[in-house]
Design a protein around this motif. Structure first.
Motif, PDB file in Angstrom:
ATOM      1  N   ASN A 220       0.663  -1.212   0.033  1.00 54.48           N
ATOM      2  CA  ASN A 220       0.158   0.055   0.013  1.00 54.48           C
ATOM      3  C   ASN A 220       1.084   1.458   0.089  1.00 54.48           C
ATOM      4  O   ASN A 220       0.512   2.397   0.531  1.00 54.48           O
ATOM      5  N   GLU A 223      -0.423   4.533  -1.765  1.00 55.07           N
ATOM      6  CA  GLU A 223      -1.498   5.393  -0.810  1.00 55.07           C
ATOM      7  C   GLU A 223      -1.091   5.770   0.116  1.00 55.07           C
ATOM      8  O   GLU A 223      -1.480   6.665   0.671  1.00 55.07           O
ATOM      9  N   GLU A 224      -0.068   5.134   1.030  1.00 52.21           N
ATOM     10  CA  GLU A 224       0.329   5.609   2.433  1.00 52.21           C
ATOM     11  C   GLU A 224       1.279   6.833   2.025  1.00 52.21           C
ATOM     12  O   GLU A 224       1.223   7.722   2.708  1.00 52.21           O
ATOM     13  N   ARG A 226       0.889   8.976  -0.652  1.00 52.48           N
ATOM     14  CA  ARG A 226       0.014  10.135  -0.947  1.00 52.48           C
ATOM     15  C   ARG A 226      -0.503  10.767   0.296  1.00 52.48           C
ATOM     16  O   ARG A 226      -0.867  11.945   0.404  1.00 52.48           O
TER      17      ARG A 226
END
Length: 344
Positions: A220, A223-224, A226
């Motif tokens: 991830n 996502e992390e 961002r």
């Protein structure tokens, strides 16, 4: 005669041979090497169809031992500590040389360690107009990595068009990525480092990276990363610089850059890179590239390096006999620092 570490295409390994000591040609200096370091690009030379052993290496620094008459009165003296770019026999005046010394339209330029004897040797002949005097706090005994990796890292960060406080994601935090992190923090940028090696990530975190993510073990990470930047609706970094030569590294760049941001091409995958044409046409992101560039750009990079006390992470070796082991470790992806040979 002198000792040199040479790639032997018959044995498929680096061996140390006695070779002729070079002489300073027209417009050149004869340099006694103080250090030489291994760059990932050296593997590209070893993959070429060489017909006989060639001295490898294109990152070096040392002391002027002899000055050709045509290179006199250019601000250099015998005994000066210098660094230099890795290209010889270029005119430094034509339109091609204004882009990159390797694009000379007047002469057939050559590259140390590729089609010109390289710098893992006790002496080398270098073009005077490729040289720069080293500041006192950048001794030639440890400055070799600056003259490909360091200058490239500086130019690539400097060319990302960022302002202090903006975000830079560095993909590939090995030797160049570590230097890029130091340059970016010194320029006032916020930095996220991505790599697949936790030890390397620990190094860039210690150098000031605001956050680091292992892109192999953390599925991830996009996502992390961002979320960590907390950019609102236009999520992503202002620029993403790809220092890795892995195809996966380039695939990970577009999801990490903000709308209209810059992807900086640095690493050199064997099969080139591919970006979505529609994304480029619509301005989803812009693609740029940079490298060591031309001699007139060196001073800015070296002055900034000296002013901010930026140093490569190096593992020091004292013998050319160690070069083959350095190369094998690089091929296996085991290196976490720049590999440097110091000459007595």
């Amino acid at each position: 005669m002198m000792k040199a570490a040479q790639w032997d295409p018959a044995q498929k390994k680096v061996v140390v041979n006695e070779v002729s000591k070079p002489t300073a040609g027209p417009g050149q200096f004869l340099v006694k090497l103080a250090s030489a370091s291994l760059c990932h690009s050296d593997l590209m030379s070893m993959a070429m169809p060489h017909q006989k052993p060639i001295t490898i290496g294109h990152e070096g620094a040392g002391y002027i031992e002899k000055i050709d008459p045509a290179a006199e009165n250019k601000g250099f003296n015998v005994g000066d500590a210098i660094g230099f770019t890795y290209i010889v026999d270029f005119c430094n005046n034509c339109e091609g040389c204004a882009v990159h010394s390797n694009h000379c339209l007047v002469k057939k330029s050559r590259v140390h360690g590729f089609d010109e004897p390289g710098l893992f040797a006790e002496y080398a002949a270098v073009d005077a107009h490729s040289c720069i005097l080293l500041p006192q706090n950048l001794p030639p005994e440890t400055s070799a990595p600056m003259f490909c990796g360091g200058i490239t890292a500086f130019h690539c960060v400097d060319s990302c068009e960022l302002k202090p406080g903006q975000w830079l994601v560095i993909i590939g935090c090995g030797g160049l990525g570590q230097l890029a992190c130091q340059y970016a923090k010194a320029m006032g940028f916020k930095v996220i480092g991505l790599d697949i090696n936790d030890d390397i990530l620990d190094t860039v975190k210690s150098q000031g990276a605001d956050a680091v993510f292992n892109s192999r073990t953390n599925k991830n990470y996009v996502e992390e990363a961002r979320a960590f930047m907390d950019r609102g609706p236009n999520k992503g970094a202002d620029a993403v610089a790809v220092f890795s030569a892995a195809d996966a590294a380039y695939r990970s760049a577009p999801p990490l850059v903000k709308l209209g941001g810059i992807i900086m091409v640095v690493g050199l995958p064997a099969n080139g890179v591919t970006f979505d044409a529609l994304d480029i046409a619509r301005g989803t992101y812009r693609v740029k590239g940079d490298s060591t560039g031309i001699p007139s750009r060196i001073k800015k990079a070296i002055d900034f390096t000296a002013k901010h006390n930026i140093r490569p992470e190096v593992e020091i070796h004292k013998s050319l006999e160690d070069v083959n082991g350095m190369v094998e470790r690089m091929k296996k992806g085991e290196l976490t620092k720049r590999q440097l040979v110091q000459f007595a």
